[in-house]
Motif scaffolding. Structure first.
Motif, short mmCIF file in Angstrom:
data_model
loop_
_atom_site.label_atom_id
_atom_site.label_comp_id
_atom_site.label_asym_id
_atom_site.label_seq_id
_atom_site.Cartn_x
_atom_site.Cartn_y
_atom_site.Cartn_z
N ILE A 27 -2.28 -15.73 43.07
CA ILE A 27 -3.06 -14.51 43.33
C ILE A 27 -2.26 -13.64 44.29
CG2 ILE A 27 -5.21 -13.55 44.25
CD1 ILE A 27 -6.58 -16.17 43.38
N ASN A 28 -1.96 -12.44 43.85
CA ASN A 28 -1.16 -11.50 44.65
C ASN A 28 0.11 -12.16 45.18
OD1 ASN A 28 -3.19 -9.66 44.15
ND2 ASN A 28 -4.23 -10.03 46.09
N GLY A 29 0.74 -12.95 44.32
CA GLY A 29 2.03 -13.55 44.66
C GLY A 29 1.95 -14.85 45.44
N GLU A 30 0.75 -15.27 45.84
CA GLU A 30 0.60 -16.54 46.59
C GLU A 30 -0.04 -17.59 45.71
OE1 GLU A 30 -0.92 -16.82 50.69
OE2 GLU A 30 -1.06 -14.65 50.56
N ARG A 31 0.38 -18.84 45.93
CA ARG A 31 -0.17 -19.92 45.12
C ARG A 31 -1.45 -20.47 45.76
NH1 ARG A 31 2.22 -20.93 40.92
NH2 ARG A 31 0.80 -22.65 40.52
N PHE A 32 -2.45 -20.74 44.91
CA PHE A 32 -3.71 -21.31 45.38
C PHE A 32 -4.12 -22.46 44.46
CE2 PHE A 32 -3.75 -17.00 46.99
CZ PHE A 32 -4.18 -17.17 48.29
N ARG A 33 -4.92 -23.38 45.02
CA ARG A 33 -5.50 -24.46 44.21
C ARG A 33 -7.01 -24.44 44.42
NH1 ARG A 33 -3.09 -30.31 44.22
NH2 ARG A 33 -1.78 -29.26 42.71
N HIS A 34 -7.73 -24.21 43.31
CA HIS A 34 -9.20 -24.22 43.38
C HIS A 34 -9.68 -25.63 43.08
CE1 HIS A 34 -13.35 -23.25 42.88
NE2 HIS A 34 -13.34 -23.54 41.59
N THR A 35 -10.36 -26.25 44.04
CA THR A 35 -10.81 -27.63 43.86
C THR A 35 -12.33 -27.71 43.66
OG1 THR A 35 -10.95 -27.88 46.25
CG2 THR A 35 -8.92 -28.62 45.19
N GLY A 36 -12.97 -26.55 43.58
CA GLY A 36 -14.42 -26.57 43.41
C GLY A 36 -14.83 -26.53 41.95
N ASP A 37 -16.01 -26.02 41.69
CA ASP A 37 -16.58 -25.96 40.34
C ASP A 37 -15.68 -25.13 39.42
OD1 ASP A 37 -18.06 -25.59 38.07
OD2 ASP A 37 -19.84 -24.82 39.09
N PRO A 38 -15.19 -25.74 38.33
CA PRO A 38 -14.31 -24.99 37.42
C PRO A 38 -15.02 -23.79 36.77
CG PRO A 38 -14.36 -27.34 36.87
CD PRO A 38 -15.41 -27.12 37.91
N GLN A 39 -16.35 -23.83 36.75
CA GLN A 39 -17.08 -22.72 36.13
C GLN A 39 -17.35 -21.57 37.11
OE1 GLN A 39 -17.28 -22.47 32.91
NE2 GLN A 39 -16.23 -24.44 33.02
#
Ligand code: FES
Length: 177
Positions: A27-39
């Motif tokens: 997102i905007n050039g930075e890496r993120f990991r979403h570990t919550g609800d995939p929906q």
């Protein structure tokens, strides 16, 4: 006395698993990991988790266009896109349009110069939809601009047209320089 071996498994029986699994995206050039609800809709991830509040709620189906972000360069509704669809995708929000030093994108500058901002609620969506348009059409006509899905309750449409054309000219000029 009998011992309960069920409570202490043999080390050889333990399979190693990743400590945290999640959805990796940029997102905007930075890496993120979403570990919550995939929906979870992308909009809530941006606003509630990352505190990127430039992107707005524009209706549950994204009908107002205020929730648009770029996903792989295409204007995409952040409220109708769940995080599960974004593995390895590149997302750009309105906060990501400026350059690394904070210099405004020619499109942002054109919106200011043409006074195409009223209350500002719809502005992020217009900027994102206009970016998508300018990526596809270098010299957009009024008709091209009128195809954008955005709504503005403050009546800025006419000034938005001028701003998008102004930005197209500035980008062209920049490309020649
Ligand atoms: S500037 Fe207010 S809704 Fe568009």
């Amino acid at each position: 006395m009998a011992q309960d071996h069920a409570a202490s498994p043999n080390k050889a029986d333990i399979t190693s698993v990743a400590v945290r699994t999640g959805i990796d995206l940029q997102i905007n050039g930075e890496r993120f990991r979403h570990t919550g609800d995939p929906q979870m809709p992308l909009l809530w991830y941006l606003r509630d988790v990352l505190r990127l509040t430039g992107t707005k709620y524009g209706g549950e189906h994204g009908e107002g266009g205020a929730d648009l972000v770029l996903v792989e360069g295409k204007a995409t509704s952040a409220i109708t896109t769940p995080m599960s669809k974004l593995e390895d995708k590149k997302v750009v929000t309105v906060e990501g349009l400026a350059d690394a030093k904070g210099g405004l994108h020619p499109l942002q500058q054109a919106f200011i110069d043409e006074d195409a901002i009223g209350c500002g609620y719809c502005t992020a969506g217009w900027l994102i939809a206009s970016m998508d348009l300018l990526n596809r059409v270098k010299d957009p006509s009024d008709n091209d601009i009128d195809t954008l899905p955005n709504l503005c309750r403050c009546g800025c449409q006419t000034r938005v047209r001028k701003a998008v054309k102004r930005a197209a000219a500035a980008i062209k000029q920049g490309a020649k320089a």
